[in-house]
Design a protein around this motif. Structure first.
Motif, short mmCIF file in Angstrom:
data_model
loop_
_atom_site.label_atom_id
_atom_site.label_comp_id
_atom_site.label_asym_id
_atom_site.label_seq_id
_atom_site.Cartn_x
_atom_site.Cartn_y
_atom_site.Cartn_z
N THR A 1 0.84 -1.19 0.00
CA THR A 1 0.00 0.00 0.00
C THR A 1 0.87 1.24 0.00
N GLN A 2 0.27 2.38 -0.32
CA GLN A 2 1.01 3.62 -0.28
C GLN A 2 1.51 3.92 1.12
N LEU B 1 -2.49 -4.75 9.60
CA LEU B 1 -3.32 -5.08 10.76
C LEU B 1 -4.77 -4.73 10.44
N PRO B 2 -5.71 -5.22 11.24
CA PRO B 2 -7.12 -4.89 10.99
C PRO B 2 -7.38 -3.39 11.07
N GLU B 3 -8.49 -2.98 10.48
CA GLU B 3 -8.97 -1.60 10.49
C GLU B 3 -7.96 -0.65 9.85
N SER B 4 -7.33 -1.08 8.77
CA SER B 4 -6.42 -0.27 7.96
C SER B 4 -5.19 0.22 8.72
N ARG B 5 -4.84 -0.47 9.79
CA ARG B 5 -3.62 -0.12 10.51
C ARG B 5 -2.44 -0.91 9.92
N THR B 6 -1.26 -0.37 10.11
CA THR B 6 -0.04 -1.03 9.64
C THR B 6 0.93 -1.14 10.81
N GLY B 7 1.48 -2.33 10.97
CA GLY B 7 2.48 -2.53 12.00
C GLY B 7 3.86 -2.66 11.39
N TYR B 8 4.88 -2.41 12.17
CA TYR B 8 6.25 -2.55 11.67
C TYR B 8 7.19 -2.90 12.82
N ASN C 1 19.58 -1.34 18.42
CA ASN C 1 18.31 -0.68 18.73
C ASN C 1 17.16 -1.49 18.13
N LEU C 2 16.01 -1.41 18.79
CA LEU C 2 14.84 -2.16 18.34
C LEU C 2 13.61 -1.28 18.53
N ALA C 3 12.69 -1.31 17.57
CA ALA C 3 11.44 -0.54 17.68
C ALA C 3 10.31 -1.32 17.05
N MET C 4 9.12 -1.19 17.67
CA MET C 4 7.90 -1.82 17.14
C MET C 4 6.81 -0.78 17.20
N GLY C 5 6.05 -0.64 16.10
CA GLY C 5 5.05 0.41 16.07
C GLY C 5 3.83 0.07 15.25
N VAL C 6 2.82 0.91 15.42
CA VAL C 6 1.57 0.81 14.68
C VAL C 6 1.24 2.19 14.14
#
Length: 879
Positions: A4-5, A746-753, A825-830
């Motif tokens: 997706t964009q 993710l559900p509801e047009s969310r994106t995780g990374y 370093n480590l990062a997790m986000g939505v």
């Protein structure tokens, strides 16, 4: 999974040179960003210059707020210093001994790397402007000489912070917040916000504000003599002072106390400020931009630990340590078009005030007059009565610096095989400093003071100095620069382009002021005029000075009779670039860079110690200009249908008359002066690669290979500086990093990374003087234990000193090793549309990195990184 964009935009935040564009419904390619490295707006892949650029979204997602964080992702860049607002930048190994921070505004080298905020140079010796990176469009790093376009101090490279400007297209606002906890330290928190608003069709404003409190983690613990704490040593004091104590091994030393200053996590830093921007469009050809940034950086404590103490977060300090660094930066740019010319006039005014309070109790460990300052000695003192008092001292410095620049630049816009950039530049810097050294113990020894200073040097209390302040520097340093520059590009064929650049400059350096004992202005004028009466008036033997000038020992030819140091020259740049294919660019470049000379406050004087390497030695009146000639071959290319990008540059640099900042405890004591250590060569390779491994995974990596070597040593520094073939300081043979980012829907047009990065920095050597064994022996005597730091032996004896160790042998010569380290370093986000939430862990494995070994207190202190930090970030943008 279809890309997706939004996911493409997330991938864009990873890399240092690119964003990702969706070419079709199933495939993305690497797309370049626009930079202004050649003072034209061009695609980064089309500029025949090695450039690293990180856009604003990448800065945000990587949690980068200052240049120190950014350096983790630049293996060819080194950030050396003692804490926020007290750092210098080095690129591609072109480094010497770091300037003494305590005296950086009085006596320090000009930077070898220029730092710009937009079009305004803001570099300063020893204390580069530490601008908080909020609401930033991108950061550009240009390694290698950039002097033809960016002037003095662009000798080894240029760093440019490009801020976001007011946007006329519509209203926008954003908020970023973070909260973090550091292992063994305090909580940190930050708030940043911006608002962009078009007020009319022609007028738009943008405001960004921030407040970032960075909690400390270094503890100032109670001094415990005999348990790794500061005990003090009369042997060290006697050795440094030339053997004046009758029985140093049995002379007691009063250990300093710090009970009232004990505090955990005392190294806080707070950045607070705002930037205001106004853009006005006169018509379709002309527009005006005015911006003002106001920032205050407050720090307390120190950002280094004492390696002689247990643990790696403890120190003993005996006076409060504070640093307030406030600046106001106003810039303006008028841009337009005249027929076939783009015209730009830009200027700026920087007003910076620094108030510093520093514990310099360590002066007792290395200052030439240590016994005079703290010990009861003299002809009428019995050995049994000899004692050395509490050595506690502090240094207070108030520095005001201003900088005013103007540049008028023209770019051709005609459709022709040639393009021209040309301009004129004016720059005036003024640094006014009052530094006060408190040396209270001297009040107690009027008899000794009379012996050394005479009755005229005694105050009403009987001591040689006032009760509050012992020694004062009151100096104003003015640097005025004029320059003409230009660059011509000519298309030899459709794919081959040649370019030629040149810059003529003149720099006038005026150094005025006085110290408690020296009229600096008159002294410099005396050496500029070589007037015998004036030389006698400043305490010099005219015949000896004239002989030193005649023999070439002292250079004074660039010094005017009024004391102004004037240099002028022309530097050049040549390059060829070949567009081998639509996606591959090859280039070859020759470029020159320079740093201006520096006047020495105590220049021309004889060394106090006239034995060994110092026999006949005189301090240079000024260090001469050092120059860097650079040859490089580069490749920029996209491969495998745009899925892989490789940029690489191989280079060879020659440095002539390399400047260094130096002192030696047996000679000039605490006072730093500048000198030319000799010549050096640097060979290296920089490369970065980005790979779109899958639609969900992107991997990027960068490496730097360096081989630095001193090829000639100034004869007066032989035995003090490392010998021919030695490495330059602060330069790792290998450094590199790798970064990977994986995203998922993710559900509801969310994106995780998930984002993970690992950065490796190899071993580096500290400083340019081989005094590590001397300092290590002093550390053992003063604290009862050594530092435990590794030393690289570089000479059988340290010839610059005349004192001996316990066995009667001269000390070996060597430098401290700044050990290699790895930071992960480590990062997790939505993310969803206009908001993002992230959990991050910086320094995952709690690595205790040796960022710098600071020897300004004559025993080593280790500047280190922040321990493992876990935090939350949240951002929201409204368009």
């Amino acid at each position: 999974m279809r890309k997706t964009q939004l996911s493409c935009a997330i991938l864009a935040a990873l890399t240092s040179t690119h964003i990702y564009a969706q070419e079709s419904d199933t495939k993305a390619k690497i797309e370049t960003i626009e930079v202004t490295a050649t003072k034209r707006t061009e695609s980064i892949q089309d500029v025949p210059v090695a450039i690293t650029a990180l856009n604003g979204k990448a800065l945000e997602n990587l949690g980068i707020d200052n240049f120190g964080d950014y350096v983790e992702f630049l293996p060819n860049v080194t950030f050396q210093g003692t804490g926020p607002g007290q750092n210098e930048i080095y690129i591609r190994g072109a480094a010497t001994t770091q300037s003494s921070i305590m005296l950086s505004s009085v006596q320090a080298l000009q930077p070898s790397v220029a730092f710009y905020v937009d079009e305004m140079p803001v570099s300063m010796a020893g204390r580069n402007l530490d601008v908080y990176a909020t609401d930033v469009e991108r950061i550009e790093v240009l390694p290698g000489p950039q002097g033809t376009l960016f002037g003095a101090s662009s000798q080894a490279g240029t760093v440019r912070m490009i801020t976001k400007k007011p946007n006329h297209s519509g209203f926008a606002a954003g908020l970023d917040m973070s909260l973090a906890s550091t292992k063994g330290g305090e909580i940190s928190n930050a708030v940043e916000a911006y608002i962009n608003m078009p007020l009319t069709d022609k007028l738009a404003v943008r405001v960004a504000a921030y407040n970032d409190k960075q909690g400390g983690w270094i503890d100032n613990i109670e001094n415990q003599p005999g348990n790794g704490g500061y005990t003090g040593s009369a042997v060290v004091i006697d050795r440094i002072s030339g053997g004046v104590l009758a029985d140093p091994e049995n002379t007691p030393v009063v250990a300093p106390q710090n009970d009232a200053l004990i505090e955990d996590d005392f190294n806080d830093a707070v950045y607070a400020g705002a930037r205001f921007g106004l853009s006005y469009i006169f018509n379709e050809n002309w527009d005006l931009l005015v911006q003002h940034t106001q920032q205050t950086l407050d720090t307390e404590g120190v950002f280094a630990y004492d390696p002689n103490l247990e643990g790696q977060s403890s120190t003993n300090r005996f006076q409060p340590e504070e640093n307030t660094d406030e600046f106001g930066l106003t810039t303006w740019t008028l841009e337009g078009r005249l027929e076939k010319l783009d015209v730009l006039y830009t200027g700026g005014y920087l007003d910076r005030e620094i108030d510093t309070l520093v514990d310099y109790t360590g002066y007792t460990n290395g200052g030439l007059f240590s016994a005079y300052y703290v010990c009861n000695y003299g002809a009428n003192v019995n050995a049994a009565d000899e004692t050395c008092l509490d050595p506690t001292k502090f240094y207070k410095e108030d520095t005001t610096s201003t900088r005013n620049t103007h540049e008028l630049r023209f770019n051709t816009t005609i459709d022709a095989p040639w393009r021209v950039t040309a301009g004129i530049f004016y720059d005036k810097q003024e640094v006014a400093t009052i530094g006060q050294f408190k040396i209270p113990s001297t009040e107690k020894f009027p008899d000794m003071a009379r012996t050394l200073l005479g009755s005229e040097g005694i105050n009403s209390n009987g001591g040689p100095f006032p009760s509050e302040v012992g020694f004062v520097n009151d100096v104003t340093h003015t640097i005025e620069q004029y320059a003409l520059f230009g660059q011509l590009e000519y298309d030899l064929t459709d794919t081959l382009t040649a370019s030629f650049g040149a810059r003529w400059y003149q720099i006038d350096d005026t150094y005025k002021g006085s110290t408690t004992t020296v009229d600096v202005s008159r002294r410099i004028r005396a050496f500029g005029s070589l007037d015998t009466d004036e030389l006698e008036a400043v305490g010099e033997d005219p015949e000896a000075v004239l002989a030193a000038v005649e023999s070439g020992q002292l250079q004074v030819g660039s010094l005017d009779p009024d004391g102004t140091l004037t240099v002028d020259d022309t530097i050049y740049k040549f390059s060829f670039d070949w567009k081998a294919t639509d996606n591959i660019l090859l280039f070859a470049t020759y470029a020159e860079g320079f740093r201006p000379p520096v006047t020495n406050r105590v220049g021309g004087g004889q060394a106090s110690n006239q034995t060994g390497a110092f026999e006949g030695f005189r301090i240079p009146v000024y260090s001469t200009t050092d120059t860097l000639d650079n040859y490089e071959l580069g490749l920029k290319g996209d491969f495998f249908d745009g899925q892989v990008r490789l940029n690489a540059t191989a280079y060879y640099s020659e440095i002539q008359d390399l400047q260094t900042s130096r002192f030696d405890p047996t000679n000039i004591s605490f006072l730093v002066f500048t000198d030319n250590v000799g010549d050096a060569e640097i060979r290296g390779l920089d490369a970065d690669i980005t790979w779109l491994a899958t639609d969900d995974l992107v991997i990027s990596s960068a490496i730097s290979l360096l081989d630095t070597e001193l090829t000639r040593i100034n004869t007066e520094l032989q035995g003090i500086a490392p010998g021919e073939g030695a490495r330059l300081p602060y330069s790792a043979k290998f450094s590199g990093n790798i970064n990977a980012r994986y995203y998922f829907e993710l559900p509801e047009s969310r994106t995780g990374y998930v984002n993970a990065s690992v950065a490796y920095t190899g071993d580096r050597l500290a400083g340019m003087v081989m005094g590590a064994y001397v300092m290590e022996d002093a550390t053992q005597l003063i604290y009862g234990t050594g530092s435990g730091l590794e030393i690289e032996e570089e000479a059988a004896v340290y010839e610059g000193v005349t004192y001996s160790d316990a066995d009667g042998d001269t000390f070996r010569g060597g430098r401290y090793v700044q050990d290699s380290y790895i930071i992960a370093n480590l990062a997790m986000g939505v993310t969803k549309n206009d908001w993002k939430a992230e959990l991050y862990i910086d320094n995952v494995f709690d690595e205790n990195a040796v960022l710098n070994i600071d020897t300004q207190q004559f025993t080593p202190k280790v500047v280190t990184n922040r321990p493992r930090t876990i935090g939350l970030r949240f951002s929201y943008d409204y368009y």
